[in-house]
Design a protein around this motif. Structure first.
Motif, mmCIF file in Angstrom:
data_model
loop_
_atom_site.group_PDB
_atom_site.id
_atom_site.type_symbol
_atom_site.label_atom_id
_atom_site.label_comp_id
_atom_site.label_asym_id
_atom_site.label_seq_id
_atom_site.Cartn_x
_atom_site.Cartn_y
_atom_site.Cartn_z
ATOM 1 N N HIS A 25 0.824 -1.213 0.000
ATOM 2 C CA HIS A 25 0.000 0.000 0.000
ATOM 3 C C HIS A 25 0.859 1.264 0.000
ATOM 4 O O HIS A 25 0.451 2.299 -0.535
ATOM 5 C CB HIS A 25 -0.911 -0.004 1.233
ATOM 6 C CG HIS A 25 -1.975 -1.059 1.201
ATOM 7 N ND1 HIS A 25 -1.723 -2.382 1.475
ATOM 8 C CD2 HIS A 25 -3.302 -0.972 0.925
ATOM 9 C CE1 HIS A 25 -2.848 -3.075 1.378
ATOM 10 N NE2 HIS A 25 -3.824 -2.248 1.046
ATOM 11 N N TRP A 26 2.036 1.181 0.614
ATOM 12 C CA TRP A 26 2.879 2.368 0.733
ATOM 13 C C TRP A 26 3.295 2.913 -0.626
ATOM 14 O O TRP A 26 3.511 4.120 -0.776
ATOM 15 C CB TRP A 26 4.126 2.056 1.571
ATOM 16 C CG TRP A 26 5.119 1.149 0.894
ATOM 17 C CD1 TRP A 26 5.148 -0.204 0.912
ATOM 18 C CD2 TRP A 26 6.237 1.560 0.087
ATOM 19 N NE1 TRP A 26 6.201 -0.687 0.162
ATOM 20 C CE2 TRP A 26 6.887 0.380 -0.350
ATOM 21 C CE3 TRP A 26 6.742 2.794 -0.307
ATOM 22 C CZ2 TRP A 26 8.018 0.406 -1.161
ATOM 23 C CZ3 TRP A 26 7.872 2.824 -1.121
ATOM 24 C CH2 TRP A 26 8.498 1.642 -1.534
ATOM 25 N N ARG A 27 3.404 2.041 -1.631
ATOM 26 C CA ARG A 27 3.772 2.500 -2.973
ATOM 27 C C ARG A 27 2.708 3.446 -3.532
ATOM 28 O O ARG A 27 3.018 4.448 -4.187
ATOM 29 C CB ARG A 27 3.959 1.310 -3.917
ATOM 30 C CG ARG A 27 5.118 0.397 -3.544
ATOM 31 C CD ARG A 27 5.234 -0.766 -4.518
ATOM 32 N NE ARG A 27 6.238 -1.722 -4.076
ATOM 33 C CZ ARG A 27 7.532 -1.639 -4.359
ATOM 34 N NH1 ARG A 27 7.972 -0.640 -5.101
ATOM 35 N NH2 ARG A 27 8.380 -2.550 -3.917
ATOM 36 N N ALA A 29 0.657 5.250 -1.719
ATOM 37 C CA ALA A 29 0.725 6.492 -0.945
ATOM 38 C C ALA A 29 1.865 7.377 -1.446
ATOM 39 O O ALA A 29 1.703 8.598 -1.595
ATOM 40 C CB ALA A 29 0.917 6.171 0.541
ATOM 41 N N PHE A 30 3.009 6.759 -1.731
ATOM 42 C CA PHE A 30 4.182 7.512 -2.189
ATOM 43 C C PHE A 30 3.918 8.155 -3.547
ATOM 44 O O PHE A 30 4.249 9.324 -3.772
ATOM 45 C CB PHE A 30 5.401 6.585 -2.273
ATOM 46 C CG PHE A 30 6.708 7.314 -2.433
ATOM 47 C CD1 PHE A 30 7.524 7.540 -1.337
ATOM 48 C CD2 PHE A 30 7.120 7.786 -3.675
ATOM 49 C CE1 PHE A 30 8.732 8.228 -1.477
ATOM 50 C CE2 PHE A 30 8.312 8.470 -3.830
ATOM 51 C CZ PHE A 30 9.127 8.691 -2.720
ATOM 52 N N TRP A 161 -4.727 4.787 2.576
ATOM 53 C CA TRP A 161 -3.292 4.936 2.304
ATOM 54 C C TRP A 161 -3.054 5.944 1.184
ATOM 55 O O TRP A 161 -2.236 6.860 1.313
ATOM 56 C CB TRP A 161 -2.696 3.583 1.901
ATOM 57 C CG TRP A 161 -2.265 2.729 3.044
ATOM 58 C CD1 TRP A 161 -3.041 1.894 3.789
ATOM 59 C CD2 TRP A 161 -0.939 2.624 3.583
ATOM 60 N NE1 TRP A 161 -2.291 1.270 4.749
ATOM 61 C CE2 TRP A 161 -0.989 1.692 4.648
ATOM 62 C CE3 TRP A 161 0.284 3.205 3.266
ATOM 63 C CZ2 TRP A 161 0.136 1.351 5.395
ATOM 64 C CZ3 TRP A 161 1.410 2.869 4.006
ATOM 65 C CH2 TRP A 161 1.319 1.952 5.060
ATOM 66 N N ARG A 162 -3.772 5.747 0.092
ATOM 67 C CA ARG A 162 -3.565 6.581 -1.099
ATOM 68 C C ARG A 162 -3.901 8.043 -0.818
ATOM 69 O O ARG A 162 -3.129 8.945 -1.160
ATOM 70 C CB ARG A 162 -4.435 6.049 -2.238
ATOM 71 C CG ARG A 162 -4.270 6.782 -3.564
ATOM 72 C CD ARG A 162 -5.187 6.169 -4.611
ATOM 73 N NE ARG A 162 -6.570 6.189 -4.168
ATOM 74 C CZ ARG A 162 -7.452 5.216 -4.409
ATOM 75 N NH1 ARG A 162 -7.099 4.149 -5.089
ATOM 76 N NH2 ARG A 162 -8.695 5.315 -3.971
ATOM 77 N N GLY A 165 -1.390 9.769 1.454
ATOM 78 C CA GLY A 165 -0.229 10.176 0.662
ATOM 79 C C GLY A 165 -0.523 11.416 -0.158
ATOM 80 O O GLY A 165 0.302 12.339 -0.238
#
Length: 430
Positions: A25-27, A29-30, A161-162, A165
């Protein structure tokens, strides 16, 4: 073959492999951060930047942004269709459109026009809008595929998450110009450089995650058939109505802070406060959606937004504390809009026969048409009263600004709330 099998380059792979390819998920958000950061100059700073830098009138700005945003809006469904047709070459197409986005951003903010100023501005904004739209459509459509590969299949989880970010990117975009100006760096040129650098890094973070796979024979790729679906049509109308208040306030925000509040030097702080409120609220809304039905939670956020913004018309010049509080609360309400409504639509699309890219192309069409209408109607309406940039205005001009900035968004939000609760939107949890 299992319904959970994912296709990559025409070959079926397991969910475990798909998860590895798609990343965490962090991708998302980044990648969302610099993409959202670019939206700030496009949709908030650009009108006043052109007014102050090139001396365009409000009427001329209205014509420019109405025309460009109408083109931007109309092309979105076709960009969604293009994303679907490109198929396995989507990774390459993302690279091309990121190059187009960073080039147009740099030419708009960092390069002096080297031919007719009006044509130069229109051309760079057109390329910026087009690239931004295509990348956004693919990004949100890819999110559905990512969720389908997860064990919990939680669209609201990915959305949290998205959008967190995205809000971090927006806050950064609000802080950057002031910070760069303090360091004696050209604020908009420095902003363009930093965001371009972050977007390049984000591309490599998401590289390998743009897996479209083979064309699913069960999926429907026709835009007009998508519009015939009653529930889908309800979502699209709701997205239009719910985005309209933000479109109006975004268009007029800098003018309201300068002319009505007479605190232009605090515009950046108010923007940051607004988006910090949104970012902080996302986990809170996420907790609520894990316990309560999405439609109910979104209704709470929309009702709170209406009640909060009604007080804006009572704020006079220099009333910093009151507007600061309104920015925090209304920002928190935006957090609900950003994290819940896209998750509801993504969940709906995942259950239908419609292609993800085509669906989000049409979704973008309805969302961004509000910006075109706002630019084409609100700015000329304000200009008709003789309003201009600055602090010297008549009572009639200030009253017109207050009505457009405060009352119109509240009315639109009330209509959106009624549409949510009495329209054909299904009830679902997570």
């Amino acid at each position: 073959m299992s319904s959970k099998t994912i296709f990559k380059s025409g070959e079926p792979v397991s969910n475990k492999t798909a998860l590895s390819n798609y990343g965490g998920h962090w991708r998302y958000a980044f990648f969302a951060a610099p993409l959202a950061a670019i939206g700030i100059p496009i949709y908030i700073h650009a009108p006043k930047y052109l007014l102050d830098t090139y001396g365009f009138s409000l009427t001329a700005l209205g014509i420019i942004f109405l025309g460009l945003r109408l083109i931007d809006v109309i092309q979105d469904p076709f960009l969604g269709k293009l994303a679907q047709l490109i198929g396995k070459y989507r990774q390459l197409s993302i690279l091309f459109f990121i190059f187009l986005l960073i080039s147009s951003l740099w030419f708009f903010f960092a390069v002096e026009p080297f031919f007719n100023t009006f044509a130069y501005v229109c051309l760079t904004l057109f390329f910026m809008f087009t690239a931004f739209s295509y990348i956004s459509i693919c990004f949100y459509a890819q999110g559905i595929k990512f969720v389908e590969a997860q064990s919990d299949r939680s669209h609201s989880h990915l959305s949290a998450w998205r959008e967190t970010g995205a809000l971090i990117g927006i806050i950064t975009a609000c802080l950057l110009p002031s910070a760069l100006e303090y360091l004696n760096v050209d604020p908009m040129r420095g902003f363009a450089f930093v965001v371009i650098l972050l977007l390049i890094i984000a591309y490599f973070v998401m590289k390998g995650s743009w897996n479209y796979g083979t064309k699913d024979p069960v999926k429907d790729y026709t835009i007009f058939l998508l519009l015939k679906d009653k529930t889908t049509r309800g979502f699209l109308i709701l997205s239009f109505l719910n985005a309209s208040p933000v479109a109006v306030t975004s268009t007029l925000f800098l003018f309201f802070v300068e002319a009505r509040l007479r605190m232009p030097e605090l515009a950046g702080l108010f923007l940051i406060t607004f988006f910090v409120g949104a970012a902080i609220s996302v986990p809170f809304w996420g907790k609520l959606t894990s316990k309560y039905e999405l439609k109910f939670v979104l209704s709470i956020g929309m009702t709170l937004a209406i009640l909060t913004f009604m007080f804006t018309c009572l704020i006079g010049p220099g009333n910093f504390p009151a507007f600061f509080i309104i920015c925090i609360i209304s920002g928190a309400c935006l957090g609900a809009d950003m994290s819940i409504l896209p998750a509801m639509f993504a969940r709906h699309v995942a259950k239908t026969k419609f292609d993800n890219s085509v669906a989000f192309g049409v979704w973008n069409f309805f969302n961004k048409s509000t910006l075109a209408i706002s630019a084409g109607l609100i700015l000329p309406a304000l200009a008709a009263t003789g309003f201009h940039s600055g602090t010297n205005h008549s009572n009639t001009q200030l009253l017109s600004l207050t009505i457009l900035y405060c009352f119109v968004p509240c009315i639109l939000k009330i209509i959106a709330l009624l549409t949510l609760n009495f329209g054909p939107i299904e009830r679902n949890k997570n």
